[in-house]
Write an enzyme that holds these catalytic residues in place. Structure first.
Site, short mmCIF file in Angstrom:
data_model
loop_
_atom_site.label_atom_id
_atom_site.label_comp_id
_atom_site.label_asym_id
_atom_site.label_seq_id
_atom_site.Cartn_x
_atom_site.Cartn_y
_atom_site.Cartn_z
CG ASP A 135 -0.16 -0.02 2.57
OD1 ASP A 135 0.73 -0.46 2.37
OD2 ASP A 135 -1.07 -0.32 3.48
CG HIS A 136 3.35 2.51 2.38
ND1 HIS A 136 2.48 1.66 3.83
CD2 HIS A 136 3.67 3.36 3.80
CE1 HIS A 136 2.10 1.93 5.30
NE2 HIS A 136 2.96 2.91 4.62
CG ASP A 190 2.16 1.78 9.16
OD1 ASP A 190 2.74 2.16 8.31
OD2 ASP A 190 1.31 2.18 10.04
NE ARG A 215 3.04 9.69 12.67
CZ ARG A 215 3.04 8.49 12.66
NH1 ARG A 215 3.78 7.64 11.46
NH2 ARG A 215 3.50 7.55 13.85
CB SER A 275 7.63 6.05 11.11
OG SER A 275 8.25 4.65 10.07
NE ARG A 304 9.61 6.46 8.41
CZ ARG A 304 8.95 7.25 7.91
NH1 ARG A 304 9.68 8.49 7.96
NH2 ARG A 304 7.63 7.41 7.20
C1 MIC Z 1 4.21 6.83 8.41
O1 MIC Z 1 2.71 7.27 9.01
O2 MIC Z 1 5.56 6.81 8.72
C2 MIC Z 1 4.65 5.36 7.91
C3 MIC Z 1 5.13 5.45 6.31
O3 MIC Z 1 3.32 4.88 7.36
C4 MIC Z 1 5.45 4.67 8.54
C5 MIC Z 1 5.70 3.16 8.35
C6 MIC Z 1 6.77 3.70 6.79
O4 MIC Z 1 7.57 4.35 7.58
O5 MIC Z 1 6.99 2.58 6.47
C7 MIC Z 1 4.74 4.47 9.67
O6 MIC Z 1 4.17 5.07 10.49
O7 MIC Z 1 4.80 3.47 10.91
FE1 SF4 Z 2 -0.24 4.59 4.82
FE2 SF4 Z 2 1.49 5.33 7.11
FE3 SF4 Z 2 -0.40 7.85 6.19
FE4 SF4 Z 2 -1.34 5.31 7.23
S1 SF4 Z 2 0.05 7.11 7.92
S2 SF4 Z 2 -1.80 6.60 5.50
S3 SF4 Z 2 0.49 3.86 6.85
S4 SF4 Z 2 1.81 6.02 5.13
#
Ligand code: MIC
Ligand code: SF4
Length: 643
Positions: A64-65, A119, A379, A535, A537
């Site tokens: 999905d990313h 995630d 975010r 995140s 990550r």
């Molecule tokens: C995000 O919203 O920052 C992400 C991308 O979903 C991350 C995961 C990632 O960095 O791959 C998260 O929230 O954990």
């Molecule tokens: Fe995707 Fe993270 Fe954004 Fe949710 S917050 S839509 S999991 S990138």
């Protein structure tokens, strides 16, 4: 004494430790999820553990990313994840099927179960009464292999909801209100439980919006009870049989209580660049905007989309505004297509995006320079949109849609009477984009497809006797993982290539960091409070590891990032006396003598700023297991040692 809902679920899954707040507990994990940006690493780690089939009740791999395929990298990673999943017993949600958290809620979540996901927004599952926690990829890999997941036994916050939301005030406004009151650090070490009379007035998608964004509080997770509303939702998904009633006992004891009267809430926005920088839409009304994005795991449900369509019906998006809409799942998109709502959106001039994270993670739709963008996301960290000086405001779908029409911040309450939009009695269920794994006896027939983008993860070494290294970077408070390891369309395709992605490590703060750290060979990072928020990550730990970072010393850490540092074998330490932060400068030489012995013998260790010639004390409050991991040089080494 009665129990909270969190205590009930955690104690039913407890395999190590005791339910004593602040101590480490180990819990059994029923379900896992991964997404593609963290998934490649998680599955490489799972493979390295050598467990043939997952031991969970359900594990799902979502794509999905990284869905913008501007080179071979993302497509190769998707193929890798698809083939690994098929082999090892994991369900595979194909690109286009939707955002992991939305799809998991619809198709897999079960009240009372434990879920960890690579995630940070995994707590979305709390909307149906799960203990759903965001974790690093390595922790998810271990859980898939049947291993225990460890957390600090949380403090419990009761959010007591009374009243009922007024027309055009939304679930998003509830969580923005909580963020305004508690801040992005307010939830650290805590689980947020929603209780009270107001709960039953909120649908499952609304509850999920609230638990989803509990991640921005820094909370371990958030949870709603599982009640009749939950049952109706699961029934409409054709999954009524997984429902059970779950709630806290009436005499349950909480550490904190927050009272929210839903009737008194107003439409809110989180202003740049933090989710807790909350103002009312009334205060912002009339300011010109450039872009509106509707979607993300926070606000992309059918209910959200139907409200948006209602507002857009027969209207045209303002000529100065670009409106993008990404429905959260194939189910949502399909239902919008069939009930005519999609046509309304297209007619109004919306740019329809695929069901994926998209602009939320900077995969396209970066706003114009200094552009003011209203987003229904969770975010708004600086630069995350892909435009360095983009001004991102987090709002409800209602506020987003009406403002897209007027071209200025507009209070949705100006729409007047409420729209009569309810959830359908039956969702359109078609799981044809979820590929089941092959049976165990056929797993040898599946070849794992690895593209050239997939590089092994960096090797960490056992803890050195003494860490004597220079400060390669000093940063301030609330450093996010988007600072440490930025995302976006250009960088995300490198998620399975640590040497390459490391070139962008901390680039937002200091473009020279990568070269400086490599030149120093080994180094230490100094940070302020809530270091590593955001995140899950693990790249935010693996890239520093690759660049030779041995220890990170801060005023405080965010939960998932601290776990990721330990998993990577980097020592996270906090100042006993915060004033010492001010005395240390970038490039100072820091000495942590006999660090292993010091960690073993107590919670406080001595450090020396060799350059300035003073000693200072650091907090090294680790559990026995964390200490063992640090000595071994991280979770993988530790797991191998104990195998
Ligand atoms: C995000 O919203 O920052 C992400 C991308 O979903 C991350 C995961 C990632 O960095 O791959 C998260 O929230 O954990
Ligand atoms: Fe995707 Fe993270 Fe954004 Fe949710 S917050 S839509 S999991 S990138």
């Amino acid at each position: 004494m009665g129990m909270t809902l969190t205590e009930k679920i955690l104690s039913a899954h407890l395999v190590e430790g005791e339910m004593v707040k602040g101590t480490e507990i180990g819990i059994k994990i029923d379900q896992t999820l991964t997404q593609d940006a963290t998934g490649t690493m998680a599955y490489l780690e799972f493979e390295a553990m050598g467990v043939p089939r997952v031991k969970t009740e359900r594990s799902v791999a979502y794509i999905d990313h990284n869905t913008l395929q501007s080179g071979f990298e993302n497509a190769d990673d998707h193929r890798f994840i698809g083939s690994v999943a098929k082999k090892h017993g994991i369900y595979f949600s194909r690109p286009g099927n939707g955002i992991c958290h939305q799809v998991h809620l619809e198709r897999f979540g079960i009240p009372g179960k434990t879920l960890i996901g690579s995630d940070s927004h995994t707590p979305t599952g709390g909307g149906i009464g799960m203990i759903a926690i965001g974790a690093g990829g390595m922790d998810v890999a271990v859980a898939m292999g049947g291993g225990t997941y460890y957390i600090t036994c949380p403090k419990l916050v009761k959010v007591n909801l009374t009243g009922k939301l007024q027309p055009w005030v939304a679930a998003k406004d509830v969580i923005l209100e909580v963020l305004k009151r508690l801040s992005v650090k307010g939830g650290v070490g805590k689980v947020i439980e929603y209780c009270g009379e107001g709960v039953k007035t909120l649908s499952v998608p609304e509850r999920a919006t609230i638990t989803n964004m509990g991640a921005e509080l820094g909370a371990t997770t958030s949870i709603f009870p599982s009640d009749e509303v939950t049952r109706e939702f699961l029934k409409a998904q054709g999954r009524e049989e997984v429902w059970t009633e779950l709630k806290a006992d009436d005499d349950a004891v909480y550490d904190e209580t927050v009272d929210i009267n839903l009737s008194e809430l107003v439409p809110l926005a989180a202003c740049p660049h933090s989710p807790d920088n909350v103002k009312s839409i009334e205060e912002l009304a009339g300011q010109k905007i450039d872009q509106v994005c509707i979607g993300s795991c926070t606000n992309s449900s059918l209910l959200d989309m139907m409200k948006v369509a209602y507002i857009l019906k027969g209207k045209t998006v303002h000529p100065d505004v670009s409106l993008a809409i990404a429905p959260g799942s194939k189910q949502v998109l399909n239902m919008l297509a069939n009930n005519g709502a999609l046509a309304i959106m297209i007619d109004a001039g919306a740019r329809i995006l695929e069901s994926a994270c998209g602009p939320c993670i900077g995969m396209g739709q970066s706003p114009n320079s200094k552009g003011i963008s209203l987003r229904t996301f969770n975010r708004n960290f600086e630069g995350r949109s892909g435009t360095k000086d983009g001004q991102i405001y987090l709002v409800s779908p209602e506020t987003a849609a009406i403002s897209a029409l007027t071209g200025v911040f507009t209070d949705p309450r100006t729409l007047g009477a409420a729209a009569d939009i309810t959830l359908p009695e039956k969702f359109t269920v078609n799981d044809n984009m979820i590929v089941p794994p092959v049976p165990a006896e056929e797993m040898d027939s599946v070849e794992v497809l690895r593209g050239p983008n997939i590089k092994p993860f960096p090797v960490s070494e056992p803890l050195a006797e003494t860490i004597d290294a220079k400060v390669s970077l000093k940063v301030g408070d609330n450093i996010t993982t988007d600072h440490i390891m930025p995302a976006g369309a250009k960088i995300l395709p490198l998620r399975s290539n640590i040497p390459k992605i490391s070139e962008y490590c901390f680039a937002v703060c200091d473009e020279k960091f990568h070269d400086r750290a490599l030149e120093m060979g080994k180094s230490v990072i100094i940070g302020g409070s809530n270091y590593g928020q955001g995140s899950s990550r693990e790249h935010a730990a693996l890239a520093p590891l690759y660049l030779g970072v041995k220890a990170v010393i801060t005023k405080s850490f965010a939960r998932i990032h601290m776990a990721n540092l330990i998993n990577a074998g980097i020592v996270p330490l906090t100042f006993i006396n915060e004033a010492d932060y001010d005395r240390i400068d970038q490039t100072d030489e820091i000495k942590l003598e006999n660090i292993g012995k010091q960690i073993a013998s107590g919670n406080v260790i001595k450090a020396t700023d060799v350059t300035k010639g003073f000693d200072f004390e650091l907090n090294a409050d680790f559990s026995h297991r964390q200490k063992e991991m640090l000595y071994a040089g991280g979770l993988l080494n530790y797991t191998k040692q104990n195998a």
